[in-house]
Design an enzyme around this catalytic site. Structure first.
Site: not given
Ligand code: NAP
Length: 479
Positions: A151, A176, A230, A285, A442, A459
């Protein structure tokens, strides 16, 4: 808001969820419901997968120039709608409008960059060591992909995956984050308008991520997973991808060190800290999570940073003059509060901020903590909020060891005026990216990604398209 699609996008058409389910989208600045969007279940996911599988053969054979021009048109449309898209993103995610406009430009740039890369996929021809056999090498699309986005950068994370997938000739199912579905649906509408054929991109918004994605990953028809989110969820998805040996790209969490040496230009260091910490309210991140500052300059650095952080204006992202919007939701804010409370209990001094304001919305003030104990929980957790935690160090070996003492390795920031030290320390940091005297790394033209538990693959940049391509080798004997 009135024109923004709220239904699923499958096979080029808008549709309700098969069971009619919907889910609310909240404005984090007010807590009010903005609208409801379709809430897909496993049946809808199968339909989206089917559309992507059906479209793959023909799409994979499309001329690269055609794919390139679709992306180029999408770039123009996104740029032309900057204000509209920025407002949409701010309303569902909270970031200030100026930052949202910046993200629109960043997202659009992935379309432009990959429109240029689409026509530069090369192959090869060579003679094998025996002098007789020849090899012909070509690249082909990996096949239907599942894209899962977070998000925090609702538009850019989608564009960073869709751009190279379109360029490579892959079809997609995009899921998403449920907090920010509107930006992805708007992106789908733009790509349709830009001429993307039906079925190439399908979008399933859902509150049931596991039920929707697991069958696709285990089913054997999806050939590639590109995930940003995450590390905990990434691990789970890697395990689910193992069954059908699905190729994966993983952009996971970070725990960035921000190192300020005694010979740093403190003006540059404070400017860099403001960007590395405060971009996206700290919900990035790439956010600096641990500030290691040489003991001799720590006091002055903390004073200047606290002054700058304290001057920021907190409020709804749509309001003029606001620098810091709300956090994504109450859970996110409660996590930040708990991490600050823990650090203070262990002896940290609050230089500025640290108190949750009363009232609606998920606001948290810019906060600087000095004398943070290495035992604090925030040292091993992504803070994901506007909190700068300062620790001190005495020498280079020590700070490199402490900076690397984490399972993550996405990005590090180094501030020093010495070229020798800058290169030496950058090379010793176990990270995929280094910001040298800058707080921003970035860029769509550069490979973005991490090492260790921050991910697999890259990416953007020249290599971004490789994640969506396979090699094929033809053996040709010549007599
Ligand atoms: P998240 O909880 O891991 O969720 C990311 C996505 O995965 C969401 O669309 C989520 O949907 C989905 N998801 C969760 N459980 C799933 C499952 N069992 N099967 C399929 N999809 C699933 O992360 P977030 O809180 O949205 O974002 C923050 C995290 O993203 C941080 O750790 C950040 O560091 C990381 N991030 C990394 C980068 C990079 O490029 N390295 C860039 C941006 C963010 P639901 O919410 O419905 O579970």
């Amino acid at each position: 808001m009135t024109d923004t699609p709220t239904q699923l996008f499958i096979g080029g058409a808008w549709a309700d969820a098969a069971d009619g389910a919907t889910m609310p989208v909240d404005d984090p600045a007010t807590g009010e419901i903005l609208c409801h969007v379709a809430d897909a279940g496993p049946k809808d996911a199968k339909l989206a997968e089917e559309a992507a599988v059906q479209a793959q053969q023909e799409w994979g054979r499309t001329a690269p120039r055609v794919r390139s021009e679709i992306l180029r048109r999408a770039y123009e449309i996104v740029i032309g709608r900057t204000d509209e898209l920025a407002h949409l993103m701010t309303s569902e995610m909270g970031k200030p409008l100026a930052e949202a406009r910046g993200e629109v430009a960043y997202a659009a740039e992935f379309f432009r960059w990959f429109s240029e890369e689409a026509v530069r996929v090369d192959g090869g021809y060579g003679t094998l060591p025996d002098g007789r056999n020849r090899m012909l090498l070509s690249r082909r699309p990996v096949g239907p992909c599942l894209l899962i986005t977070p998000w925090n950068f609702p538009l850019a994370m989608g564009a960073r995956k869709i751009g190279p997938a379109v360029a490579a000739g892959c079809t997609m199912v995009l899921k998403p984050a449920p907090q920010t579905p509107l930006s992805s649906l708007a992106l789908a509408a733009i790509l349709k308008e830009a001429g993307l054929p039906d079925g190439v991109l399908n979008v399933v918004t859902t509150s049931r991520a596991g039920e929707v994605c697991e069958p696709l990953l285990r089913g054997g028809r999806i050939r590639k997973l590109s995930f940003t989110g995450s590390t905990a969820v990434g691990r789970l998805l890697l395990a689910q991808s193992a069954d059908a040996v699905v190729r994966t790209s993983m952009e996971l969490g970070g725990n960035a060190p921000f190192v300020v040496f005694e010979d740093a230009d403190l003006d540059k260091a404070v400017d860099g800290a403001m960007v590395a910490k405060m971009r996206n309210m700290g919900e990035a991140c790439t956010a600096a999570n641990r500030f290691f500052v040489h003991r001799s300059v720590a006091r002055e650095f903390g004073r200047r940073l606290a002054e700058r952080m304290g001057a920021l204006v907190v409020g709804p992202g749509t309001r003029d003059g606001v620098d810091v919007g709300p956090l994504i939701d109450r859970t996110g804010r409660a996590k930040v509060e708990a991490l600050v409370a823990d650090a203070v209990e262990r002896g940290a001094r609050v230089l500025v901020g640290g108190r949750t304001p009363a009232g609606p919305g998920c606001f948290y003030p810019p906060t600087v903590l000095a004398d943070v104990s290495p035992e604090s929980r925030l040292m091993g957790t992504e803070i994901f909020g506007p909190v700068a935690a300062i620790l001190t160090f005495d020498d280079e070996d020590e700070v490199v060891r402490r900076a690397n003492d984490t399972p993550w390795g996405l990005v590090g920031y180094v501030f020093t005026e010495g070229l020798d030290r800058a290169l030496r320390v950058s090379e010793r940091l176990e990270v995929g990216m280094v910001g040298l005297n800058t707080g921003l790394v970035s860029n769509p033209a550069a490979p973005f990604g991490g090492v260790k538990q921050s991910g697999l693959g890259r990416e953007g940049g020249r290599v971004g398209i490789d994640e969506f391509l396979e090699h094929q080798y033809l053996a040709i004997p010549v007599s």
